[in-house]
Design an enzyme around this catalytic site. Structure first.
Site, short mmCIF file in Angstrom:
data_model
loop_
_atom_site.label_atom_id
_atom_site.label_comp_id
_atom_site.label_asym_id
_atom_site.label_seq_id
_atom_site.Cartn_x
_atom_site.Cartn_y
_atom_site.Cartn_z
N CYS A 131 0.29 -1.74 -0.02
CA CYS A 131 0.24 -0.33 -0.01
C CYS A 131 0.60 0.82 -0.12
O CYS A 131 2.29 0.56 -0.25
CB CYS A 131 -1.04 0.02 0.87
SG CYS A 131 -2.11 1.03 1.07
N ASP A 200 -4.27 0.97 9.68
CA ASP A 200 -5.70 1.84 9.95
C ASP A 200 -5.76 1.97 12.00
O ASP A 200 -6.66 2.60 11.75
CB ASP A 200 -5.78 0.92 8.75
CG ASP A 200 -5.74 1.79 7.57
OD1 ASP A 200 -4.87 0.88 6.69
OD2 ASP A 200 -6.19 3.00 6.75
#
Ligand code: RI2
Length: 319
Positions: A131, A200
């Site tokens: 990512c 996250d």
């Protein structure tokens, strides 16, 4: 609600504004904008308006706990001011200052994480990343700026291809970077010394929620005895998991995975598009926070230190 807030919320939903840390800073700034533009004189109305704005922003990306924690940070200060009977101008100022403080802390955390995490990288190391995490990339860039010769494998990160953003960002820094498809991870993992990724959310048991594909990558890294390093500021730690709550995994539009045209042709096809997955603590070697390096099992201590032991009876944004 201020028009700018509607735009901010839409940009977060559509991922024009993305990356968990940036989302946190953006929603804190949104509360600042709302406070600056609030025209009324009634303190109750102001609190109601800020809570409503917070609830609206919360809907945008359910998994990014930095979003919730940014709102908590500002609302906690505002709540104290309100309980002390402060007037409207003071309450506005409190909101603005708290939002600024959150953003400042977040930027400082990025610097500290880069300094601390880069010490684990040696000259000649090969790093695998997934990512596009500002925190993970800050570590990699700092090691490079310190003169360490490093190589990076960045996987594509289907379906939104944030890996391409990572590759561009590292190339601009002059870092040797190779872009691969996600499914080639097992081929190249053996060349890596570390997997460095962002987060996250971090749960009380040390499990890390990050972009979908992270759990698979961490499991093959574990199998290949490659260390997995997670770069996560303490405001990624999820206070509610301490009270037994599970972290909601965002399901995004299926048309990120398949074109509308193909979907219509393939009658009866089911498509799922979870944006994140959960990596168990056994697959994580360490978490780099701005306060230092911890084992994932120590996540509970970070939560205790930051939020205390009390259960949240009511969220600050609830009426
Ligand atoms: P920083 C991203 O999510 C990824 O999951 C990434 O690992 C995470 O945010 C952390 O980013 P998305 O917004 O906070 O692309 O480290 O869904 O910048």
């Amino acid at each position: 609600m201020d028009k700018q807030i509607l735009q901010i919320a839409q940009d977060i939903k559509e991922m024009k504004i993305r990356g968990a840390a940036k989302i946190g800073r953006t929603v804190a700034t949104a509360l600042k904008i709302e406070a600056e533009n609030f025209k009324g004189k009634d303190t109750n109305e102001f609190i109601k308006d800020i809570k409503e704005t917070s609830r609206f922003l919360l809907e945008t990306r359910p998994t990014a706990v930095s979003l919730e924690n940014a709102l908590r940070f500002v609302l906690l200060e505002l709540n104290k001011g309100f309980t002390n009977g402060e007037d409207i101008d003071t309450l506005k100022k409190i909101t603005i200052n708290a939002a600024d403080e959150f953003c400042e802390n977040s930027n400082l955390a990025l610097e500290r994480i880069a300094e601390i995490g880069s010490k684990r990288i040696r000259d000649g190391d090969v790093i695998f990343t997934h990512c596009n995490s500002s925190m993970a990339l800050a570590i990699i860039k700092k090691a490079h700026r310190d003169g360490k010769k490093i190589k990076v494998f960045a996987d594509e990160t289907r379906p939104r291809l944030q890996g391409l953003l990572t590759a561009k960002e590292l190339l601009e820094e002059g870092i040797d970077v190779t872009l691969i498809v996600d499914s080639a991870a097992r081929i190249f993992i053996r060349e890596a010394d570390h997997v460095i990724i962002g987060a996250d959310a971090v749960a009380a048991n040390g499990a890390v929620v990050n972009k979908v594909g992270t759990a698979t990558l961490a499991s093959i890294a574990h199998e290949a005895r490659v260390k997995v390093i997670v770069a996560a500021e303490t405001y990624k730690f999820h206070p509610q998991t301490y009270c037994g709550e599970l972290i909601e995994i965002e399901e995004r539009d299926i048309f990120e995975v398949i074109s509308e045209e193909d979907y219509k042709k393939l009658k009866g096809l089911k498509v799922k598009n979870p944006a994140f997955d959960v990596t168990p603590p056994e697959f994580i070697d360490l978490i780099v926070t701005e306060k230092g390096i911890i084992a994932p099992q120590a996540a509970i201590l970070v939560l205790k230190e930051t939020y205390g032991l009390g259960l949240f009876e009511k969220e600050l944004w609830e009426d």
